[in-house]
Scaffold this motif. Structure first.
Motif, PDB file in Angstrom:
ATOM      1  N   ARG A 135       6.767   4.676  -2.284  1.00  0.00           N
ATOM      2  CA  ARG A 135       6.905   3.647  -1.256  1.00  0.00           C
ATOM      3  C   ARG A 135       8.111   2.748  -1.498  1.00  0.00           C
ATOM      4  NH1 ARG A 135       0.483   2.077  -0.585  1.00  0.00           N
ATOM      5  NH2 ARG A 135      -0.051   3.891   0.698  1.00  0.00           N
ATOM      6  N   ARG A 136       8.803   2.430  -0.400  1.00  0.00           N
ATOM      7  CA  ARG A 136       9.959   1.547  -0.464  1.00  0.00           C
ATOM      8  C   ARG A 136       9.636   0.175   0.124  1.00  0.00           C
ATOM      9  NH1 ARG A 136      14.900   4.508  -1.017  1.00  0.00           N
ATOM     10  NH2 ARG A 136      14.556   6.760  -1.066  1.00  0.00           N
ATOM     11  N   HIS A 137       8.969   0.163   1.280  1.00  0.00           N
ATOM     12  CA  HIS A 137       8.674  -1.091   1.968  1.00  0.00           C
ATOM     13  C   HIS A 137       7.173  -1.347   2.124  1.00  0.00           C
ATOM     14  CE1 HIS A 137      12.737   0.105   3.466  1.00  0.00           C
ATOM     15  NE2 HIS A 137      12.989  -1.146   3.179  1.00  0.00           N
ATOM     16  N   ILE A 138       6.365  -0.296   2.150  1.00  0.00           N
ATOM     17  CA  ILE A 138       4.923  -0.443   2.363  1.00  0.00           C
ATOM     18  C   ILE A 138       4.280  -1.107   1.144  1.00  0.00           C
ATOM     19  CG2 ILE A 138       2.745   0.800   2.646  1.00  0.00           C
ATOM     20  CD1 ILE A 138       4.291   2.933   4.212  1.00  0.00           C
ATOM     21  N   THR A 139       3.471  -2.137   1.410  1.00  0.00           N
ATOM     22  CA  THR A 139       2.767  -2.828   0.327  1.00  0.00           C
ATOM     23  C   THR A 139       1.279  -2.516   0.308  1.00  0.00           C
ATOM     24  OG1 THR A 139       2.408  -4.790   1.707  1.00  0.00           O
ATOM     25  CG2 THR A 139       4.412  -4.735   0.356  1.00  0.00           C
ATOM     26  N   ASP A 140       0.727  -2.146   1.470  1.00  0.00           N
ATOM     27  CA  ASP A 140      -0.703  -1.840   1.522  1.00  0.00           C
ATOM     28  C   ASP A 140      -0.984  -0.987   2.747  1.00  0.00           C
ATOM     29  OD1 ASP A 140      -3.326  -1.816   0.722  1.00  0.00           O
ATOM     30  OD2 ASP A 140      -3.813  -3.800   1.503  1.00  0.00           O
ATOM     31  N   MET A 141      -2.017  -0.148   2.640  1.00  0.00           N
ATOM     32  CA  MET A 141      -2.396   0.703   3.763  1.00  0.00           C
ATOM     33  C   MET A 141      -3.896   0.930   3.725  1.00  0.00           C
ATOM     34  SD  MET A 141      -1.035   4.520   4.806  1.00  0.00           S
ATOM     35  CE  MET A 141       0.553   3.917   5.342  1.00  0.00           C
ATOM     36  N   VAL A 142      -4.544   0.726   4.869  1.00  0.00           N
ATOM     37  CA  VAL A 142      -5.988   0.946   4.986  1.00  0.00           C
ATOM     38  C   VAL A 142      -6.217   1.994   6.068  1.00  0.00           C
ATOM     39  CG1 VAL A 142      -8.223  -0.078   5.519  1.00  0.00           C
ATOM     40  CG2 VAL A 142      -6.498  -1.423   4.299  1.00  0.00           C
ATOM     41  N   GLU A 143      -6.800   3.126   5.679  1.00  0.00           N
ATOM     42  CA  GLU A 143      -7.040   4.209   6.626  1.00  0.00           C
ATOM     43  C   GLU A 143      -8.124   3.811   7.626  1.00  0.00           C
ATOM     44  OE1 GLU A 143      -5.306   6.964   6.638  1.00  0.00           O
ATOM     45  OE2 GLU A 143      -4.279   6.810   4.703  1.00  0.00           O
ATOM     46  N   LEU A 144      -7.851   4.012   8.918  1.00  0.00           N
ATOM     47  CA  LEU A 144      -8.849   3.777   9.959  1.00  0.00           C
ATOM     48  C   LEU A 144      -9.620   5.052  10.268  1.00  0.00           C
ATOM     49  CD1 LEU A 144      -6.741   1.572  12.403  1.00  0.00           C
ATOM     50  CD2 LEU A 144      -8.462   0.808  10.754  1.00  0.00           C
ATOM     51  N   ASP A 145      -8.914   6.177  10.245  1.00  0.00           N
ATOM     52  CA  ASP A 145      -9.531   7.494  10.403  1.00  0.00           C
ATOM     53  C   ASP A 145      -8.576   8.512   9.801  1.00  0.00           C
ATOM     54  OD1 ASP A 145      -7.484   7.913  12.261  1.00  0.00           O
ATOM     55  OD2 ASP A 145      -8.779   7.702  14.010  1.00  0.00           O
ATOM     56  N   GLU A 146      -8.708   9.778  10.168  1.00  0.00           N
ATOM     57  CA  GLU A 146      -7.873  10.812   9.565  1.00  0.00           C
ATOM     58  C   GLU A 146      -6.401  10.671   9.946  1.00  0.00           C
ATOM     59  OE1 GLU A 146      -9.452  14.594  10.610  1.00  0.00           O
ATOM     60  OE2 GLU A 146     -11.243  14.385   9.359  1.00  0.00           O
ATOM     61  N   ASN A 147      -6.123   9.991  11.057  1.00  0.00           N
ATOM     62  CA  ASN A 147      -4.754   9.946  11.565  1.00  0.00           C
ATOM     63  C   ASN A 147      -4.090   8.577  11.501  1.00  0.00           C
ATOM     64  OD1 ASN A 147      -4.782  12.740  12.406  1.00  0.00           O
ATOM     65  ND2 ASN A 147      -6.113  12.111  14.085  1.00  0.00           N
ATOM     66  N   TYR A 148      -4.860   7.515  11.696  1.00  0.00           N
ATOM     67  CA  TYR A 148      -4.266   6.190  11.843  1.00  0.00           C
ATOM     68  C   TYR A 148      -4.659   5.245  10.711  1.00  0.00           C
ATOM     69  CZ  TYR A 148      -2.731   7.541  16.494  1.00  0.00           C
ATOM     70  OH  TYR A 148      -2.103   8.176  17.536  1.00  0.00           O
ATOM     71  N   ALA A 149      -3.778   4.265  10.472  1.00  0.00           N
ATOM     72  CA  ALA A 149      -4.018   3.293   9.411  1.00  0.00           C
ATOM     73  C   ALA A 149      -3.435   1.942   9.796  1.00  0.00           C
ATOM     74  CB  ALA A 149      -3.381   3.765   8.106  1.00  0.00           C
ATOM     75  N   VAL A 150      -4.011   0.890   9.214  1.00  0.00           N
ATOM     76  CA  VAL A 150      -3.389  -0.431   9.265  1.00  0.00           C
ATOM     77  C   VAL A 150      -2.459  -0.509   8.063  1.00  0.00           C
ATOM     78  CG1 VAL A 150      -3.742  -2.916   9.133  1.00  0.00           C
ATOM     79  CG2 VAL A 150      -5.366  -1.500  10.399  1.00  0.00           C
ATOM     80  N   VAL A 151      -1.203  -0.841   8.312  1.00  0.00           N
ATOM     81  CA  VAL A 151      -0.206  -0.824   7.244  1.00  0.00           C
ATOM     82  C   VAL A 151       0.505  -2.168   7.163  1.00  0.00           C
ATOM     83  CG1 VAL A 151       1.523   0.173   8.797  1.00  0.00           C
ATOM     84  CG2 VAL A 151       1.811   0.408   6.337  1.00  0.00           C
ATOM     85  N   GLU A 152       0.749  -2.627   5.941  1.00  0.00           N
ATOM     86  CA  GLU A 152       1.537  -3.835   5.716  1.00  0.00           C
ATOM     87  C   GLU A 152       2.834  -3.425   5.022  1.00  0.00           C
ATOM     88  OE1 GLU A 152      -0.414  -7.066   3.810  1.00  0.00           O
ATOM     89  OE2 GLU A 152      -2.106  -7.099   5.209  1.00  0.00           O
ATOM     90  N   PHE A 153       3.951  -3.986   5.497  1.00  0.00           N
ATOM     91  CA  PHE A 153       5.229  -3.604   4.897  1.00  0.00           C
ATOM     92  C   PHE A 153       6.269  -4.711   5.062  1.00  0.00           C
ATOM     93  CE2 PHE A 153       5.203  -2.216   9.271  1.00  0.00           C
ATOM     94  CZ  PHE A 153       6.490  -2.427   9.745  1.00  0.00           C
ATOM     95  N   PHE A 154       7.199  -4.750   4.100  1.00  0.00           N
ATOM     96  CA  PHE A 154       8.313  -5.687   4.175  1.00  0.00           C
ATOM     97  C   PHE A 154       9.368  -5.144   5.135  1.00  0.00           C
ATOM     98  CE2 PHE A 154       6.748  -6.790  -0.130  1.00  0.00           C
ATOM     99  CZ  PHE A 154       6.621  -8.159   0.044  1.00  0.00           C
ATOM    100  N   PRO A 155      10.057  -6.012   5.855  1.00  0.00           N
ATOM    101  CA  PRO A 155      11.123  -5.534   6.740  1.00  0.00           C
ATOM    102  C   PRO A 155      12.349  -5.112   5.936  1.00  0.00           C
ATOM    103  CG  PRO A 155      11.078  -7.928   6.729  1.00  0.00           C
ATOM    104  CD  PRO A 155       9.890  -7.481   5.929  1.00  0.00           C
ATOM    105  N   PRO A 156      13.006  -4.024   6.320  1.00  0.00           N
ATOM    106  CA  PRO A 156      14.285  -3.678   5.691  1.00  0.00           C
ATOM    107  C   PRO A 156      15.296  -4.811   5.921  1.00  0.00           C
ATOM    108  CG  PRO A 156      13.438  -1.862   7.017  1.00  0.00           C
ATOM    109  CD  PRO A 156      12.587  -3.046   7.329  1.00  0.00           C
ATOM    110  N   LYS A 157      16.294  -4.885   5.082  1.00  0.00           N
ATOM    111  CA  LYS A 157      17.285  -5.965   5.182  1.00  0.00           C
ATOM    112  C   LYS A 157      17.972  -5.988   6.541  1.00  0.00           C
ATOM    113  CE  LYS A 157      18.307  -6.255   0.236  1.00  0.00           C
ATOM    114  NZ  LYS A 157      19.347  -6.103  -0.822  1.00  0.00           N
TER     115      LYS A 157
END
Length: 223
Positions: A135-157
């Motif tokens: 991971r480069r920008h993603i800090t956390d990810m919570v799977e909602l189902d097999e395909n989708y997730a809630v993801v937290e990430f820092f913005p690129p510069k």
């Protein structure tokens, strides 16, 4: 809201970890293990800890296992115990059964006899560690189902100073931004507008296809 009751059958490392984590939430946790030392060790953390054989249907029925909303069959070292534990839970009318498996063949057997969810802890932890290393920008990810997730990430510069509207993340990366979090105070803002100007200390919270957002991040394509 009624308290959920969860039964854990087996107190190896996986079973103990699940029991301890559940004990921090508002739910009833009943654990069963054949080893008295394991039972005594977990007793302070749970609602009820009982020594017994999960292969014995009459025993499970007598202790009220049928009152559980969810059963976690955590005896991953013995296929016989896992199979009989799942079958007994099914006979008791427990609709949600989670089981631990050592490998794919083991997993296939447990699914075939009625486990709703089968977990391979070592394999899944290995995947999680591998992904975290890339991971480069993603800090956390919570799977909602097999395909989708809630993801937290820092913005690129390159995003800093741009507005949400001009970035058009939904079109470019298929990410639906649902909130912004400040990395210093951690507060979530869901009332931001399209004219919000991206700051270096912003953390984006969005919903996206797991594989796509991870691949964008791994390949450094969030630009």
């Amino acid at each position: 809201m009624a308290t959920i009751t969860i039964g854990i059958l087996g107190l190896g490392r996986f079973g103990r970890a699940v029991a301890q984590e559940l004990s921090t939430f508002d739910c009833e946790v009943i654990v069963i293990d054949k080893n008295q030392e394991n039972v005594e060790w977990i007793e302070p953390y749970v609602t009820q800890a009982i020594q017994g054989d999960i292969r014995d249907f009459d025993f499970l029925e007598n202790i009220g296992m049928a009152n559980c909303d969810v059963a976690v069959v955590a005896t991953g070292d013995s296929l016989e115990s896992s199979v009989l534990g799942i079958m007994n839970c099914k006979k008791l009318g427990i609709n949600s059964i989670v089981a631990k498996a050592q490998d794919k063949d083991y997993r296939d057997v447990l699914v075939a006899i009625g486990a709703n969810t089968v977990i391979q802890p070592e394999k899944e932890m290995g995947k999680r560690v591998a992904k975290s290393l890339l991971r480069r920008h993603i800090t956390d990810m919570v799977e909602l189902d097999e395909n989708y997730a809630v993801v937290e990430f820092f913005p690129p510069k390159t995003w800093i100073g741009e507005t949400i509207e001009t970035l058009d993340l939904r079109k470019r990366y298929e990410i639906n931004i649902i909130g912004l979090r400040n990395k210093d105070d951690g507060k979530l803002d869901v009332s931001f507008g399209p004219d919000h100007q991206v700051q270096a200390d912003d953390i984006f919270v969005g919903i996206a296809e797991s594989d796509k957002i991870e691949r964008y991040d791994y390949l450094n394509k969030l630009r």
